[in-house]
Every structure is written in structure tokens, then in C-alpha cells.
Design an enzyme around this catalytic site. Sequence first.
Site, PDB file in Angstrom:
ATOM      1  CG  ASP A  45      -0.363  -0.135   2.531  1.00  0.00           C
ATOM      2  OD1 ASP A  45       0.878  -0.211   2.612  1.00  0.00           O
ATOM      3  OD2 ASP A  45      -1.114  -0.178   3.526  1.00  0.00           O
ATOM      4  CB  SER A  46       4.577   1.661   0.007  1.00  0.00           C
ATOM      5  OG  SER A  46       4.808   0.482  -0.751  1.00  0.00           O
ATOM      6  CG  ASP A  84       0.758  -4.025   2.221  1.00  0.00           C
ATOM      7  OD1 ASP A  84       0.974  -4.902   3.081  1.00  0.00           O
ATOM      8  OD2 ASP A  84       1.557  -3.109   1.971  1.00  0.00           O
ATOM      9  CE  LYS A 113       3.253  -5.994   4.228  1.00  0.00           C
ATOM     10  NZ  LYS A 113       2.780  -4.830   5.036  1.00  0.00           N
ATOM     11  CD  GLU A 115       0.237  -1.671   8.249  1.00  0.00           C
ATOM     12  OE1 GLU A 115      -0.169  -0.918   9.162  1.00  0.00           O
ATOM     13  OE2 GLU A 115       0.741  -1.247   7.194  1.00  0.00           O
ATOM     14  CD  GLU A 182       7.746  -0.250   8.216  1.00  0.00           C
ATOM     15  OE1 GLU A 182       7.967   0.868   7.702  1.00  0.00           O
ATOM     16  OE2 GLU A 182       6.756  -0.947   7.933  1.00  0.00           O
TER      17      GLU A 182
END
Length: 264
Positions: A45-46, A84, A113, A115, A182
Site C-alpha cells: 500500500d506504499s 497489502d 499482508k 498489519e 518494521e
Amino acid sequence: MNKVTTKTLFEKKQKGEKITMLTAYDYTFAKLFDSCMVDILLVGDSLGMVILGYDSTIPVTMEDMEHHVKAVARGTKYSMVVADMPFLSYHTTPEEAVRNAGRLIRAGAYAVKIEGCDDVIDKIEAVIKAQIPVMGHLGLTPQSVNVFGGYDLRAKEEKEAKKLIEDAKKLEEVGVFAIVLEKVPAMVAKQVQESVKVPIIGIGAGPYCDGQVLVCYDMLGMYEDFKPKFVKRYAEVGSIIKDAVSKYIDEVKRGEFPGKEHSY
């Protein structure tokens, strides 16, 4: 050349072989990275920042992710494609998390993925029970940037470090196949890596992780808005592009391009 699977990654950790992971957002980059045999391509999602120009990952939608997952999947034969799950795509109910994860798998991802831990562990478990592989993400979680107030180093204090290890164990228990860690101190990351059997993939988490991930635009020197300490630039592609474009403009203006060799 067999495609990378969850089994491949477990075997790499057991053998002490490092795992490589890069972000990819389109067919062209995916095909290049795949030909280099990068183990995992993360459709991150970056893309909200490096592709779409947002200030954070928060505005990224499911539709954005599906679009880019499809492109990356078309360019891969070897690499595992992980997508993501964007902000608010898994936060409400387990059922919605499963539906949205399924959309990304249908778009071409091998896994998703997610978070966080405690607040979303029921959603992670539901997605795994739906037979969709999940990669966890602990430490600095960019989708929570507004809650934490910035992109600061995580797990600096002993209490927070212990919680990080506990969270990694919880994620392992519910069945994640790997965890991204991270922006945490290297020695804390080492403790996490030694505490679980699943691969730990670091970004700004030191050398003791089972693998490393970077945003491709960062490591290629193409994104100038933000350069964290943990990024190593392996090339200055941004400068190469600028030089090439400037040369093109100059040759067009002077009538040098196209020449005879480029004309029919």
C-alpha cells in the site's frame, strides 16, 4: 524454476538462507524483479505514496490494490506475490476481512499482508481459516501512523519489546506464514527471530532477520521525497532518468531526433 511458496520460505529459514523481498507495483518492474529471482514481490500500500502521490498509505483503496496486484501477477513466474490489505479493508468484521482478502487473491496474489495483532487477530485467523495465506506485520505499522503520531522507532523500551515478542508468537499461533518487522532495534528483532519458527522479514530491523524487504523506488533512488536511515540506495535511477529525459528534450529541440536510423 519452481514458484516460491510458503513451504519454500520455511525451508529457507530452517537452512539459514536469507529471504529477499521487494515491493512491485506494475508489470514491467515485476517482470524485471522476477527475472532476478526475488523471493517475494510485495504489492504494498506504499503505492499510495510512491505511485499515487498521497502523504501516507491511508487513502489507498481496495480498487487501487486490485488494479496493481493484477499487473504484478502478470509479470511473475517465480516470485511469490503478496498484497497489502489496505486501511479499513479488514478492521470491521472477520467476514469483511475474508471477502476483501479473497478479492486480492482473485486478482492474482498468493497471499495477503495484514498489519497489527490484538485488534485484528480475529480477522487474521478468519482469513487463514478461509485458506488464504497471511503475512503479519509488526513494529512500525504505517496504517496506524495517525494514532502513533509519526514514523518513530518502535520497541525501544523493554516493555514494548516484550510485547512485540508476545505478538509475534500470537501471530504464529493463529497461522501466519511470515512476519514483516518494521523499524525496531536490531537486537529486539533478533529476539523476535529466535522466538518464532516462521520467517521474520525486516525493514529497518537490522541484520538478524530471516530476510529483508525494501520499497523498490527507495533502493533504486527513484523516490526523493523521503529517505529513511534504513534505506540503502543501490542505484541512482532517478538521476539516470532525468539525464535521459533531458538529452531527449535537447535532441528533439535541435532536430537530432529522430535520425535516419529511427525513420522509415
